[in-house]
Design an enzyme around this catalytic site. Structure first.
Site, PDB file in Angstrom:
ATOM      1  N   HIS A 627       0.725  -1.213   0.092  1.00 50.02           N
ATOM      2  CA  HIS A 627       0.107  -0.042  -0.140  1.00 50.02           C
ATOM      3  C   HIS A 627       0.951   1.227  -0.069  1.00 50.02           C
ATOM      4  O   HIS A 627       0.767   2.163  -0.928  1.00 50.02           O
ATOM      5  CB  HIS A 627      -1.069  -0.024   1.286  1.00 50.02           C
ATOM      6  CG  HIS A 627      -1.768   1.323   1.521  1.00 50.02           C
ATOM      7  ND1 HIS A 627      -3.045   1.267   1.097  1.00 50.02           N
ATOM      8  CD2 HIS A 627      -1.460   2.457   2.066  1.00 50.02           C
ATOM      9  CE1 HIS A 627      -3.423   2.681   1.542  1.00 50.02           C
ATOM     10  NE2 HIS A 627      -2.476   3.261   1.890  1.00 50.02           N
ATOM     11  N   HIS A 631       1.564   4.372  -3.029  1.00 46.42           N
ATOM     12  CA  HIS A 631       1.228   5.657  -3.149  1.00 46.42           C
ATOM     13  C   HIS A 631       2.285   6.384  -3.671  1.00 46.42           C
ATOM     14  O   HIS A 631       1.975   7.527  -4.048  1.00 46.42           O
ATOM     15  CB  HIS A 631       1.472   6.075  -1.669  1.00 46.42           C
ATOM     16  CG  HIS A 631       0.126   6.128  -0.794  1.00 46.42           C
ATOM     17  ND1 HIS A 631      -1.048   6.509  -1.269  1.00 46.42           N
ATOM     18  CD2 HIS A 631      -0.236   5.419   0.594  1.00 46.42           C
ATOM     19  CE1 HIS A 631      -2.069   6.461  -0.361  1.00 46.42           C
ATOM     20  NE2 HIS A 631      -1.689   5.885   0.586  1.00 46.42           N
ATOM     21  N   GLU A 687      -6.018   6.733  -1.896  1.00 40.11           N
ATOM     22  CA  GLU A 687      -5.973   5.539  -0.714  1.00 40.11           C
ATOM     23  C   GLU A 687      -6.424   3.999  -1.505  1.00 40.11           C
ATOM     24  O   GLU A 687      -5.996   3.005  -1.189  1.00 40.11           O
ATOM     25  CB  GLU A 687      -6.770   5.781   0.617  1.00 40.11           C
ATOM     26  CG  GLU A 687      -6.045   7.002   1.253  1.00 40.11           C
ATOM     27  CD  GLU A 687      -4.669   6.731   1.783  1.00 40.11           C
ATOM     28  OE1 GLU A 687      -4.401   5.710   1.864  1.00 40.11           O
ATOM     29  OE2 GLU A 687      -3.992   7.744   1.994  1.00 40.11           O
ATOM     30  N   ASP A 691      -4.416   0.779  -1.961  1.00 41.60           N
ATOM     31  CA  ASP A 691      -5.164  -0.376  -1.620  1.00 41.60           C
ATOM     32  C   ASP A 691      -4.962  -1.608  -2.734  1.00 41.60           C
ATOM     33  O   ASP A 691      -4.622  -2.759  -2.182  1.00 41.60           O
ATOM     34  CB  ASP A 691      -6.608  -0.164  -1.142  1.00 41.60           C
ATOM     35  CG  ASP A 691      -6.750   0.233   0.309  1.00 41.60           C
ATOM     36  OD1 ASP A 691      -5.648   0.251   1.207  1.00 41.60           O
ATOM     37  OD2 ASP A 691      -7.755   0.662   0.896  1.00 41.60           O
TER      38      ASP A 691
END
Length: 790
Positions: A627, A631, A687, A691
Site C-alpha cells: 500500500h 502511494h 488510498e 489498496d
C-alpha cells in the site's frame, strides 16, 4: 499525502503537541478517527522455545500433528460455542498422514501459530459465502466477539494493538526508577506523565486559572469580563500571539516544510485552515448536522461559563463565532477538489503574498515568529502557498468584520476560543467533561477513557521519541527488521515486474517509474538515534518539564514543537527524520523523500510475527507495505519524481491513460454505500489506488517467496490453502465496527474508504482472489467489470 494532510498534522501539533509538524505523508490507517481510549487490554507475548521437532520419529510426528489438531479443535470450538453461538467454522484435521517430512513441516504448531489459527477461526462466519461477501465471511465472527467498548466510536485491530502498546508504555513509565535512567529525555517523559496523572490533585485545585491568565495576556475576552476593549482590538497582535506565541491555530495554517518542487530545501508553507469542527459540511449543511452544531454551541457555552462567563451572554456570543466559522467554511475548498498538487502549488515572495492577501502584514508576522530562532525574513524571501483563492477571500471576510465593533468583537471571541478549545483539555475534569456532548454528536460516543490511557497518549504526543526508546527496548527484538526489509525488497521486485506488463504505459515513463521504485527508501521500526541517550537528549534539550505543572508543561511542549519547526528554515532536509513515533500503529509514505516508513508499533501480531507462516505476514503487513509503496504512484504520488520533486515526468499519453483507469476506481468506490450514504470515491482515490496496488504487489511477492521457500507452512485446524490464508489474513486486519456517527464522519472527512470496502473493493478487482476461492464470474466478489491501475 496532499497539503491538506500535511497541515492536518500541523493542527495536531498545535492542539495535541505531537511532533508531526511538517511531514507530507500518506498513512495506511485512519488515525483521525481514533478519538479516545476506554478499555483495558492485556498484552500477551508469545515465545517459542528451542525446537525438539527434528528429533522425533515419523510416527511420533504424525501422532503429534493429530493430537495437536484435535486439541486445537477442542479449544476453538469451545471458544466459539461460549463466545458466539451460531458461528460454526469447521477446522479440519489433516485428511491423511503419509509420513512425509514435507507433510509435517508444512504445518506450524508453535504457540504463535496455534493462537493465530484460533483467532482466525473465531473471526470467520462460515454461514456467509466468501464469493458473496468476503468481508462478512472473514470478519462477522470478529465483529460479534468484539463489540465497540464503552466510550469509543470505532473498534478495530488497529485499536486493539494501540491499547496493548499503551499498556506496555504505562508499565515502563510507572516502573521507571527516574534517578537511574541515563537519558534526560526519558526522565522528562516520566515527569510529564506523572504531572498528567496528577496524584497531588494540582490540576483540580487550579481549575481554569491557568487558561484565564493566558486569555488576559492575549488581550482579554468580553465573555469572561477579563479586560477586553474593542477600541484597542489589534488583529495582527492577537493572531501573532496565538500562532507564534502559543503555537495554536486560527484562520490559516502555516509551517516550515519541504519544498515540493525542490525537496532538499525547506520553505515556509501556507494553507487554508481555521475550522474547529471536523468538516466544512458540518457548517454548511445545517439541516443534517444540526445535532453537531447544537452540541458545539453547548460545548462552547460550557467552557465559557467555566471561565467565568454568563451563560446567556456566552451563548449569544458563541453563536456569532459559529456564524464566523461558517463564513470560513464557505471559502474553504473541499478536500476532493485539492488533489492536484501541481495546480495548488504557488511559489511567491513575501511582498507578493502581502499584495494577494492584505489582511495581514506578512513580513511582520513571520519575523515575529522567527525572532525566536534568531532568523529574519525579508520581503523577497519565498513562500509556498497552497490556498491562494482561500487567502484572497479571507482578506475580504476579515475586512468586512473589521468594519464594525460587533465584527471586531466576534473575531476576538473567535481567536480566544481557539485558545480555550485547544488548552481546556489540560485543565480540571470539569473542562474535560464539557467536551463529551460534542464527542457524542460527532463520533456517537462520549469518550472518557481511563486517565492513565489518556496520559500515556498525551505523553507520547508530547515526548514521543523518548517514549519510543523505552517501547523499542521492551518489545522490538530479534530479526523483525531484516525480515521486514526482505519483504519490502520482494514487494518492490513484484511491483517493478508488473510495470512491464502494463500496456498503457509508454516505455520512457515505464523506465522512469522503475527508477523511482528502485529509489524508494524504507525506514523500519525506529530511528537509531533514540537508543543513544546523548543523541536523544539533544532532541529535547530545550524542553523544560516540571513536576505538578501539567498545564504549563503543555505550553512548553507547544513552544518546543514550534521552535523545532522554525529552526528548519534554511537547513537541508533530513531525509531520515521520522514523521511517526515508534509506538504508532500505522505506516506512511512521504513523496518529497520518496520514502516508506513502518514504525515498531505496527510490526506485531496480527500484522507481523516472524513465527507465523509467511502467507499470514504477506497478507497483513505485506499488503500494508505494498500500500505505501503504491502511494508513490497514486494520483498524487505520481506527480513526484524519484528525487521527491513535483514535476511532470510522465508522457502525456500515458497520463491520459492513467486518468482513465483511476476514473474507474473513483466510480467503483463512489457506488458503495455505508449507513445509507455513498462513499466519496474522489476524495479517497489515492488510498483506493494504494489498496488495490498494494494487495496485488503483496500477493505476487508472496508467490515469489513460495518458489524458493525451504518450507511453506500453513496453520493447524483451518481448511485453507496457503494462498487462501493470504487473503483471509488481509481481510481480517480490517475487521472493525463503528458507530453511525463515526461512519458518517469517515465518509465526509477521511481519505480512506470504510474498512469493509477496503477489503471488498480490492478483492473484486483481483482475478487471483476469485481463482483461489472458486468464485464464478458474475458473482458479487468476481464482477465482470474490474478496475486496474497498477
Amino acid at each position: 499525502m496532499n497539503m491538506t494532510r500535511v497541515l492536518s498534522f500541523l493542527q495536531m501539533a498545535r492542539y495535541k503537541k505531537t511532533e508531526l509538524v511538517e511531514e507530507d505523508i500518506s498513512s495506511v490507517s485512519s488515525i483521525q478517527l481514533n478519538e479516545g481510549v476506554s478499555t483495558t487490554t492485556t498484552h500477551i507475548r508469545y515465545h517459542t522455545g528451542i525446537s525438539v521437532w527434528g528429533s522425533r520419529s515419523h510416527l511420533e510426528k504424525c501422532l503429534l500433528v493429530l493430537v495437536a489438531s484435535l486439541l486445537l479443535i477442542v479449544v476453538v470450538l469451545t471458544a466459539l460455542l461460549s463466545a458466539s453461538p451460531g458461528f460454526t467454522p469447521s477446522p479440519a484435521i489433516p485428511s491423511q498422514c503419509n509420513f512425509s517430512d514435507d507433510n509435517f513441516e508444512s504445518m506450524c504448531l508453535t504457540d504463535t501459530c496455534v493462537y493465530t489459527a484460533s483467532e482466525m477461526a473465531r473471526s470467520i462466519d462460515k454461514t456467509v459465502d466468501p464469493c458473496d461477501d468476503f468481508y462478512a465471511y472473514a470478519c462477522n465472527g470478529w465483529i460479534k466477539n468484539n463489540p465497540i467498548p464503552d466510550g469509543k466510536s470505532m473498534w478495530s485491530i488497529f485499536g486493539k494493538i494501540e491499547l496493548q502498546n499503551q499498556l506496555i508504555v504505562k508499565n515502563i513509565l510507572e516502573k521507571m526508577d527516574i534517578d537511574k535512567v541515563k537519558s534526560k529525555a526519558e526522565q522528562k517523559a516520566r515527569i510529564y506523565y506523572d504531572a498528567c496523572m496528577d496524584a497531588n490533585e494540582t490540576i483540580e485545585a487550579l481549575g481554569g486559572a491557568p487558561l484565564q491568565e493566558i486569555i488576559r495576556k492575549i488581550g482579554g475576552w468580553n465573555i469572561s469580563n477579563s479586560g477586553f476593549n474593542v477600541q484597542k482590538f489589534d488583529f495582527q497582535a492577537i493572531l501573532q500571539n496565538l500562532q507564534n506565541g502559543y503555537n495554536l491555530g486560527g484562520l490559516f495554517n502555516w509551517a516550515v516544510g519541504e519544498d515540493d518542487k525542490s525537496s532538499s530545501k525547506h520553505v515556509i508553507i501556507i494553507d487554508q485552515g481555521g475550522l474547529n469542527l471536523p468538516t466544512r459540511d458540518n457548517y454548511l449543511n445545517k439541516t443534517s448536522h444540526k445535532k453537531i452544531l447544537d452540541a458545539y454551541l453547548e460545548f462552547m457555552t460550557k467552557i465559557s461559563v467555566l471561565l467565568g462567563g454568563n451563560e446567556t451572554h456566552a451563548k449569544e456570543q458563541m453563536s456569532l463565532v459559529i456564524d464566523f466559522e461558517t463564513e470560513l467554511a464557505n471559502i474553504t475548498i473541499p478536500a476532493e477538489n485539492r488533489r492536484d498538487e501541481e495546480l495548488l502549488y504557488m511559489n511567491m515572495t513575501v511582498t507578493e503574498l502581502e499584495v494577494m492577501a492584505p489582511f495581514l502584514r506578512w513580513q511582520d508576522f513571520f519575523n515575529d515568529a522567527f525572532r525566536r530562532v534568531n532568523k529574519k525574513i525579508s520581503n523577497k524571501d519565498k513562500v509556498v502557498v497552497y490556498a491562494s483563492d482561500y487567502l484572497k477571500k479571507l482578506s475580504r471576510v476579515v475586512a468586512k468584520f473589521m468594519e464594525t465593533d460587533k465584527g471586531k468583537n466576534t473575531m476576538n471571541n473567535y481567536f480566544v476560543w481557539q485558545a480555550a478549545k485547544s488548552l481546556s483539555p489540560y485543565l480540571s475534569k470539569a473542562f474535560r467533561d464539557a467536551a463529551k456532548i460534542l464527542r457524542k454528536a460527532i463520533f456517537g460516543s462520549e469518550g472518557g477513557e481511563e486517565l492513565w490511557r489518556y496520559c500515556v497518549t498525551d505523553t507520547n504526543n508530547a515526548i514521543g521519541f523518548a517514549v519510543g526508546a523505552m517501547f523499542v527496548r521492551e518489545v522490538f527484538h530479534g530479526p523483525s527488521k531484516p525480515q521486514a526489509e526482505e519483504m519490502i525488497e520482494g514487494l518492490r521486485t513484484a511491483f517493478k515486474r508488473n510495470l512491464k506488463n502494463l500496456a498503457w504505459m509508454d516505455s520512457e515513463t515505464r523506465e522512469a517509474a522503475i527508477l523511482k521504485a528502485d529509489a524508494i527508501s524504507d525506514m523500519i521500526g525506529f530511528p537509531d538515534y533514540i537508543l543513544n541517550p546523548q543523541e536523544l537528549d539533544k532532541q529535547y534539550s530545550d524542553l523544560k518539564v516540571e513536576p505538578n505543572k501539567y498545564f504549563q508543561n503543555n505550553i512548553m511542549v507547544n513552544f518546543h514543537a514550534l521552535r523545532k519547526n522554525l529552526e528548519r528554515l534554511d537547513q537541508p532536509v533530513n531525509r531520515t527524520r521520522w514523521g511517526m513515533t515508534p509506538t504508532t500503529v500505522n505506516a506512511y509514505y512521504t513523496p518529497t523523500k520518496n520514502q516508506i516508513v513502518f514504525p515498531a508499533g505496527i510490526l506485531q501480531i496480527p500484522f507481523y510475527d516472524g513465527r507465523n507462516p509467511r502467507s499470514i505476514n504477506y497478507g497483513a503487513i505485506g499488503v500494508v507495505m505494498g500500500h505505501e509503496l503504491t502511494h508513490a504512484f497514486d494520483d498524487q504520488g505520481r506527480e513526484y519524481d524519484r528525487n521527491g520533486n513535483l514535476n511532470q515526468w510522465w508522457n502525456n499519453k500515458t497520463t491520459n491513460q492513467f486518468k482513465l483507469r483511476t476514473a474507474c476506481i473513483r466510480d467503483q468506490y463512489s457506488n458503495y454505500t455505508l449507513e445509507g450514504t455513498k462513499l466519496n470515491g474522489k476524495q479517497s482515490l489515492g488510498e483506493n489506488i494504494a489498496d488495490n496496488g498494494g494487495l496485488k504487489a503483496a500477493f505476487n511477492a508472496y508467490l515469489d517467496y513460495t518458489k524458493n521457500a525451504l518450507k511453506n507452512e500453513t496453520l493447524p485446524g483451518l481448511n485453507f490453502t496457503h494462498r487462501q490464508l493470504f487473503f483471509v489474513s488481509f481481510a481480517q486486519v480490517w475487521c472493525s465496527s463503528m458507530t453511525k456517527e463515526a461512519s458518517t464522519l469517515m465518509i465526509e472527512k477521511d481519505d480512506h474508504s470504510a474498512p469493509r470496502y477496503r477489503v471488498i473493493g480490492s478483492l473484486t478487482n483481483l482475478p487471483e482472489f476469485s481463482r483461489e476461492f472458486n468464485c464464478s464470474l458474475g458473482s458479487k466478489m468476481n464482477p465482470v467489470k474490474k478496475c486496474e491501475v497498477w
